[in-house]
Write a protein that holds these residues in place. Structure first.
Motif, PDB file in Angstrom:
ATOM      1  N   GLU A 142       0.823  -1.206   0.000  1.00 48.12           N
ATOM      2  CA  GLU A 142       0.000   0.000   0.000  1.00 48.12           C
ATOM      3  C   GLU A 142       0.859   1.259   0.000  1.00 48.12           C
ATOM      4  O   GLU A 142       1.770   1.412   0.810  1.00 48.12           O
ATOM      5  N   VAL A 143       0.535   2.174  -0.929  1.00 48.06           N
ATOM      6  CA  VAL A 143       1.159   3.500  -0.976  1.00 48.06           C
ATOM      7  C   VAL A 143       0.050   4.523  -1.231  1.00 48.06           C
ATOM      8  O   VAL A 143      -0.676   4.401  -2.223  1.00 48.06           O
ATOM      9  N   PRO A 144      -0.133   5.525  -0.373  1.00 47.25           N
ATOM     10  CA  PRO A 144      -1.131   6.578  -0.661  1.00 47.25           C
ATOM     11  C   PRO A 144      -0.704   7.368  -1.890  1.00 47.25           C
ATOM     12  O   PRO A 144       0.464   7.748  -2.024  1.00 47.25           O
ATOM     13  N   ASP A 145      -1.645   7.619  -2.810  1.00 42.25           N
ATOM     14  CA  ASP A 145      -1.293   8.372  -4.006  1.00 42.25           C
ATOM     15  C   ASP A 145      -1.474   9.870  -3.760  1.00 42.25           C
ATOM     16  O   ASP A 145      -1.778  10.303  -2.652  1.00 42.25           O
ATOM     17  N   TRP A 146      -1.258  10.680  -4.798  1.00 40.42           N
ATOM     18  CA  TRP A 146      -1.283  12.135  -4.651  1.00 40.42           C
ATOM     19  C   TRP A 146      -2.668  12.672  -4.312  1.00 40.42           C
ATOM     20  O   TRP A 146      -2.803  13.810  -3.875  1.00 40.42           O
ATOM     21  N   ARG A 147      -3.705  11.831  -4.472  1.00 41.70           N
ATOM     22  CA  ARG A 147      -5.069  12.245  -4.123  1.00 41.70           C
ATOM     23  C   ARG A 147      -5.446  11.786  -2.719  1.00 41.70           C
ATOM     24  O   ARG A 147      -6.562  12.034  -2.276  1.00 41.70           O
ATOM     25  N   ASN A 151      -4.648   8.176 -15.317  1.00 42.80           N
ATOM     26  CA  ASN A 151      -4.414   7.953 -13.888  1.00 42.80           C
ATOM     27  C   ASN A 151      -3.263   6.983 -13.650  1.00 42.80           C
ATOM     28  O   ASN A 151      -2.467   7.154 -12.718  1.00 42.80           O
ATOM     29  N   GLU A 152      -3.164   5.953 -14.498  1.00 45.48           N
ATOM     30  CA  GLU A 152      -2.091   4.979 -14.323  1.00 45.48           C
ATOM     31  C   GLU A 152      -0.731   5.610 -14.565  1.00 45.48           C
ATOM     32  O   GLU A 152       0.218   5.387 -13.803  1.00 45.48           O
ATOM     33  N   LEU A 153      -0.613   6.409 -15.624  1.00 41.31           N
ATOM     34  CA  LEU A 153       0.662   7.070 -15.898  1.00 41.31           C
ATOM     35  C   LEU A 153       1.015   8.070 -14.798  1.00 41.31           C
ATOM     36  O   LEU A 153       2.177   8.166 -14.381  1.00 41.31           O
ATOM     37  N   ASN A 154       0.020   8.826 -14.331  1.00 42.87           N
ATOM     38  CA  ASN A 154       0.274   9.785 -13.258  1.00 42.87           C
ATOM     39  C   ASN A 154       0.700   9.074 -11.975  1.00 42.87           C
ATOM     40  O   ASN A 154       1.587   9.545 -11.248  1.00 42.87           O
ATOM     41  N   GLU A 194       2.271   6.146 -11.724  1.00 35.66           N
ATOM     42  CA  GLU A 194       3.636   5.650 -11.859  1.00 35.66           C
ATOM     43  C   GLU A 194       4.653   6.784 -11.712  1.00 35.66           C
ATOM     44  O   GLU A 194       5.699   6.615 -11.082  1.00 35.66           O
ATOM     45  N   LEU A 195       4.336   7.947 -12.284  1.00 39.43           N
ATOM     46  CA  LEU A 195       5.236   9.091 -12.154  1.00 39.43           C
ATOM     47  C   LEU A 195       5.308   9.544 -10.697  1.00 39.43           C
ATOM     48  O   LEU A 195       6.391   9.877 -10.190  1.00 39.43           O
ATOM     49  N   TYR A 196       4.171   9.522 -10.002  1.00 42.48           N
ATOM     50  CA  TYR A 196       4.145   9.898  -8.591  1.00 42.48           C
ATOM     51  C   TYR A 196       4.991   8.933  -7.755  1.00 42.48           C
ATOM     52  O   TYR A 196       5.756   9.354  -6.875  1.00 42.48           O
ATOM     53  N   LEU A 197       4.878   7.632  -8.025  1.00 44.45           N
ATOM     54  CA  LEU A 197       5.685   6.651  -7.302  1.00 44.45           C
ATOM     55  C   LEU A 197       7.171   6.889  -7.543  1.00 44.45           C
ATOM     56  O   LEU A 197       7.990   6.771  -6.625  1.00 44.45           O
ATOM     57  N   SER A 246       8.502   9.736  -8.107  1.00 49.91           N
ATOM     58  CA  SER A 246       8.872  10.929  -7.346  1.00 49.91           C
ATOM     59  C   SER A 246       9.086  10.613  -5.877  1.00 49.91           C
ATOM     60  O   SER A 246       9.809  11.336  -5.177  1.00 49.91           O
ATOM     61  N   LEU A 247       8.449   9.552  -5.360  1.00 49.39           N
ATOM     62  CA  LEU A 247       8.629   9.132  -3.975  1.00 49.39           C
ATOM     63  C   LEU A 247       9.883   8.276  -3.782  1.00 49.39           C
ATOM     64  O   LEU A 247      10.206   7.899  -2.653  1.00 49.39           O
ATOM     65  N   GLY A 248      10.553   7.962  -4.873  1.00 54.98           N
ATOM     66  CA  GLY A 248      11.779   7.186  -4.770  1.00 54.98           C
ATOM     67  C   GLY A 248      11.633   5.721  -5.118  1.00 54.98           C
ATOM     68  O   GLY A 248      12.582   4.954  -4.954  1.00 54.98           O
ATOM     69  N   TYR A 249      10.444   5.311  -5.610  1.00 56.21           N
ATOM     70  CA  TYR A 249      10.248   3.925  -6.025  1.00 56.21           C
ATOM     71  C   TYR A 249      10.655   3.770  -7.491  1.00 56.21           C
ATOM     72  O   TYR A 249      10.355   4.625  -8.329  1.00 56.21           O
ATOM     73  N   ARG A 250      11.289   2.657  -7.797  1.00 52.68           N
ATOM     74  CA  ARG A 250      11.543   2.275  -9.196  1.00 52.68           C
ATOM     75  C   ARG A 250      10.407   1.345  -9.595  1.00 52.68           C
ATOM     76  O   ARG A 250      10.246   0.264  -9.013  1.00 52.68           O
ATOM     77  N   VAL A 251       9.577   1.760 -10.559  1.00 52.48           N
ATOM     78  CA  VAL A 251       8.409   0.982 -10.964  1.00 52.48           C
ATOM     79  C   VAL A 251       8.789   0.052 -12.104  1.00 52.48           C
ATOM     80  O   VAL A 251       9.306   0.494 -13.138  1.00 52.48           O
ATOM     81  N   ILE A 252       8.545  -1.243 -11.918  1.00 50.18           N
ATOM     82  CA  ILE A 252       8.882  -2.260 -12.909  1.00 50.18           C
ATOM     83  C   ILE A 252       7.595  -2.958 -13.329  1.00 50.18           C
ATOM     84  O   ILE A 252       6.956  -3.631 -12.516  1.00 50.18           O
TER      85      ILE A 252
END
Length: 223
Positions: free
Chosen positions: A57-62, A100-103, A105-108, A110-116
C-alpha cells in the motif's frame, strides 16, 4: 525449501500481520498472475522471497490507497512490481484510467520507487526474458545485497552498452566505458562471445576482429 511451501509461508506471514482492508486486499488481490511471477521469475533467480511485500500500500497524490502487486525493499532501495495483463491494462482501459495509471507511476517515481511493469504473457510463457532483464537491472542496484564477482558486473555493463548502441561496439569503447585497459576489454568481449551473448565481426585481409554485436536472441541461450 520448495516454492509451494515457501510461498504458503510467505502469504500467511503477511496476512497474519495485517488487519482490515489491507488484509482483505491481500486475500483477494494475490492471484494467479502474482503467484506465477514469484514461481516463474523470482524464485528461480533468488530461491527466497526475502524483502518482498505483496499488495503493498502506498497513498497516491489524491490521498487514495494504491496497492502495488509487490514491493521489493532491500535496505534503502525501493522497487514496485506490477504484473499487467493485456485485457485489464489495454483493451479494458479508457482514457481516464490510462491517464491515472501514468500519473500514479510518475508519482511513485517521485517518492523514490523504481516501478517495474511486466507483461503477464511474458511471466506465464517467456519467464526467461523477465529473469534476464531483472538480472541486468539489479546488477546496477543490488551489489551490496546480492554480491557479484567483478567479472559479472563488467559483463553486465558491456551488455547494457550494446543494448544502448545502434552500431556494433569496439574494444576501445568498452575500455573507455569501464575505465579499463584494452587487454581487459578484449578479455571481457571474448568471454561474452563464448557465453553466446556477442558475435564477433571480422574484417581485413587477416580476418581480425574489430567489432562485436549483440546476439538478439541471446535471452534464449543464457540462463
Amino acid at each position: 525449501m520448495e516454492f509451494e511451501k515457501a510461498h504458503g509461508q510467505f502469504i500467511n506471514n503477511h496476512i497474519s500481520r495485517r488487519k482490515g482492508e489491507r488484509r482483505a486486499r491481500l486475500e483477494r488481490g494475490h492471484r494467479h498472475g502474482e503467484t506465477l511471477f514469484l514461481k516463474n521469475v523470482w524464485w528461480p533467480l533468488y530461491r527466497n522471497l526475502d524483502y518482498l511485500h505483496p499488495e503493498y500500500e502506498v497513498p497516491d497524490w489524491r490521498g487514495r490507497s494504491y496497492f502495488g502487486d509487490f514491493a521489493f525493499l532491500p535496505g534503502h532501495l525501493r522497487f514496485i512490481f506490477e504484473i499487467k495483463g493485456y485485457g485489464s491494462h489495454v483493451t479494458e482501459m479508457d482514457r481516464t484510467k490510462y491517464s491515472n495509471e501514468l500519473n500514479r507511476e510518475l508519482y511513485l517515481q517521485s517518492l523514490g520507487y523504481r516501478v517495474i511493469s511486466l507483461a503477464y504473457d511474458d511471466v506465464a510463457n517467456r519467464p526467461d526474458i523477465c529473469r534476464n532483464l531483472l538480472q541486468l537491472l539489479f546488477s546496477r542496484y543490488l551489489i551490496q545485497q546480492q554480491p557479484l564477482e567483478p567479472s559479472a558486473l563488467e559483463e553486465a555493463a558491456v551488455i547494457r552498452l550494446c543494448l544502448s548502441s545502434i552500431q556494433p561496439i569496439r574494444p576501445k569503447q568498452v575500455a573507455a566505458h569501464l575505465c579499463i585497459d584494452h587487454r581487459t576489454a578484449i578479455r571481457i568481449l571474448r568471454s561474452l562471445t563464448q557465453k553466446g551473448w556477442l558475435r564477433p565481426i571480422y574484417s581485413g585481409a587477416g580476418l581480425r576482429v574489430h567489432q562485436y554485436e549483440l546476439i538478439r536472441n541471446a535471452w534464449d541461450l543464457i540462463n
